[in-house]
Design a protein around this motif. Structure first.
Motif, short mmCIF file in Angstrom:
data_model
loop_
_atom_site.label_atom_id
_atom_site.label_comp_id
_atom_site.label_asym_id
_atom_site.label_seq_id
_atom_site.Cartn_x
_atom_site.Cartn_y
_atom_site.Cartn_z
N LEU A 52 33.76 24.59 84.61
CA LEU A 52 34.46 24.56 83.32
C LEU A 52 34.15 23.27 82.56
O LEU A 52 33.84 23.30 81.36
N ASP A 53 34.20 22.13 83.24
CA ASP A 53 33.88 20.85 82.59
C ASP A 53 32.46 20.83 82.05
O ASP A 53 32.23 20.39 80.93
N SER A 54 31.52 21.32 82.84
CA SER A 54 30.12 21.36 82.40
C SER A 54 29.98 22.22 81.15
O SER A 54 29.31 21.85 80.20
N TYR A 55 30.63 23.37 81.18
CA TYR A 55 30.56 24.29 80.03
C TYR A 55 31.17 23.65 78.79
O TYR A 55 30.57 23.68 77.71
N LEU A 56 32.35 23.06 78.92
CA LEU A 56 33.01 22.44 77.77
C LEU A 56 32.19 21.28 77.21
O LEU A 56 32.07 21.14 75.99
N ASP A 57 31.60 20.48 78.11
CA ASP A 57 30.76 19.37 77.66
C ASP A 57 29.51 19.87 76.97
O ASP A 57 29.11 19.35 75.93
N GLU A 58 28.90 20.90 77.53
CA GLU A 58 27.68 21.48 76.96
C GLU A 58 27.93 22.01 75.55
O GLU A 58 27.11 21.85 74.66
N LYS A 59 29.08 22.64 75.36
CA LYS A 59 29.41 23.23 74.06
C LYS A 59 30.12 22.25 73.12
O LYS A 59 30.37 22.57 71.97
N GLY A 60 30.50 21.07 73.65
CA GLY A 60 31.21 20.09 72.83
C GLY A 60 32.62 20.53 72.49
O GLY A 60 33.13 20.21 71.41
N ALA B 4 36.67 20.58 73.03
CA ALA B 4 37.78 19.80 73.57
C ALA B 4 39.01 20.71 73.60
O ALA B 4 39.34 21.35 72.60
N ILE B 5 39.66 20.77 74.76
CA ILE B 5 40.88 21.57 74.89
C ILE B 5 41.95 20.73 75.56
O ILE B 5 41.66 19.72 76.20
N THR B 6 43.19 21.16 75.41
CA THR B 6 44.29 20.43 76.03
C THR B 6 44.26 20.61 77.55
O THR B 6 43.67 21.57 78.05
N ALA B 7 44.91 19.71 78.24
CA ALA B 7 44.96 19.77 79.70
C ALA B 7 45.64 21.05 80.17
O ALA B 7 45.22 21.67 81.15
N SER B 8 46.69 21.47 79.46
CA SER B 8 47.39 22.69 79.89
C SER B 8 46.51 23.92 79.69
O SER B 8 46.48 24.81 80.53
N ARG B 9 45.75 23.96 78.61
CA ARG B 9 44.83 25.08 78.37
C ARG B 9 43.71 25.10 79.42
O ARG B 9 43.34 26.15 79.95
N LYS B 10 43.21 23.90 79.73
CA LYS B 10 42.17 23.79 80.74
C LYS B 10 42.70 24.28 82.09
O LYS B 10 42.00 24.97 82.83
N SER B 11 43.95 23.96 82.38
CA SER B 11 44.56 24.41 83.63
C SER B 11 44.65 25.93 83.68
O SER B 11 44.38 26.54 84.71
N GLU B 12 45.04 26.54 82.55
CA GLU B 12 45.15 28.00 82.49
C GLU B 12 43.79 28.65 82.75
O GLU B 12 43.68 29.63 83.50
N ILE B 13 42.75 28.11 82.13
CA ILE B 13 41.41 28.66 82.32
C ILE B 13 40.95 28.44 83.75
O ILE B 13 40.35 29.32 84.38
N ALA B 14 41.25 27.27 84.30
CA ALA B 14 40.86 26.96 85.69
C ALA B 14 41.49 27.94 86.67
O ALA B 14 40.85 28.34 87.65
N VAL B 15 42.72 28.35 86.42
CA VAL B 15 43.39 29.33 87.30
C VAL B 15 42.62 30.65 87.29
O VAL B 15 42.35 31.24 88.33
N VAL B 16 42.22 31.09 86.11
CA VAL B 16 41.46 32.35 85.99
C VAL B 16 40.13 32.22 86.73
O VAL B 16 39.74 33.11 87.49
N LEU B 17 39.43 31.11 86.51
CA LEU B 17 38.15 30.91 87.18
C LEU B 17 38.31 30.79 88.69
O LEU B 17 37.50 31.33 89.45
#
Length: 145
Positions: free
Chosen positions: A101-109, A111-124
């Motif tokens: 997820l971090d690599s993808y977000l950095d590659e695409k530039g 920025a998301i909130t920590a809570s949103r990142k957590s939600e996506i991380a759970v799905v992944l």
């Protein structure tokens, strides 16, 4: 003893899960509340950062350490949510999900909130648990973009 590095030095380390530019390192450090000190040198004033353990090689996350809410990493937020739901966490799988997820977000530039990142991380994390590999998760992210 803590080791402190400039943003440029951190970029040169090529640590997995961290961005590849000085400015992106500075933004990540601010967003994740990394410990830093201000140093005065020939070039003026600069920040030197302590790289969080989660980004260092051979790190095994410890999700049970108490921290203030504003300093929790995405991994800790996911683990906390899972713990409330009675789930056991495979920290290696979680680290892989966050790394992709971090690599993808950095590659695409992006920025998301920590809570949103957590939600996506759970799905992944759940996808990795039931379906596939780290490469498949990266492919999935590219498809939904």
């Amino acid at each position: 003893m803590e080791k402190l590095y400039t943003a440029a030095e951190i970029v040169e380390m090529h640590l997995p899960g961290l961005p590849a530019t000085k400015r992106a390192i500075q933004l990540r450090a601010d967003k994740e509340h990394w410990h830093y000190e201000t140093r005065v040198g020939l070039g003026g004033i600069r920040k030197v950062y302590e790289v969080p353990e989660a980004y260092l090689p051979n790190y095994v996350p410890l999700v049970d350490r108490p921290m203030p809410d504003n300093a929790k990493t995405s991994a800790e937020r996911v683990a906390e949510s899972a713990g409330k739901a009675g789930m056991k966490i495979d920290t290696e799988r979680l680290a892989k999900a966050l790394q992709v997820l971090d690599s993808y977000l950095d590659e695409k530039g992006i920025a998301i909130t920590a809570s949103r990142k957590s939600e996506i991380a759970v799905v992944l994390y759940n996808y990795l648990e039931t379906h596939g590999t780290q490469e498949e998760v990266a492919q999935l992210l590219k498809l939904v973009a």
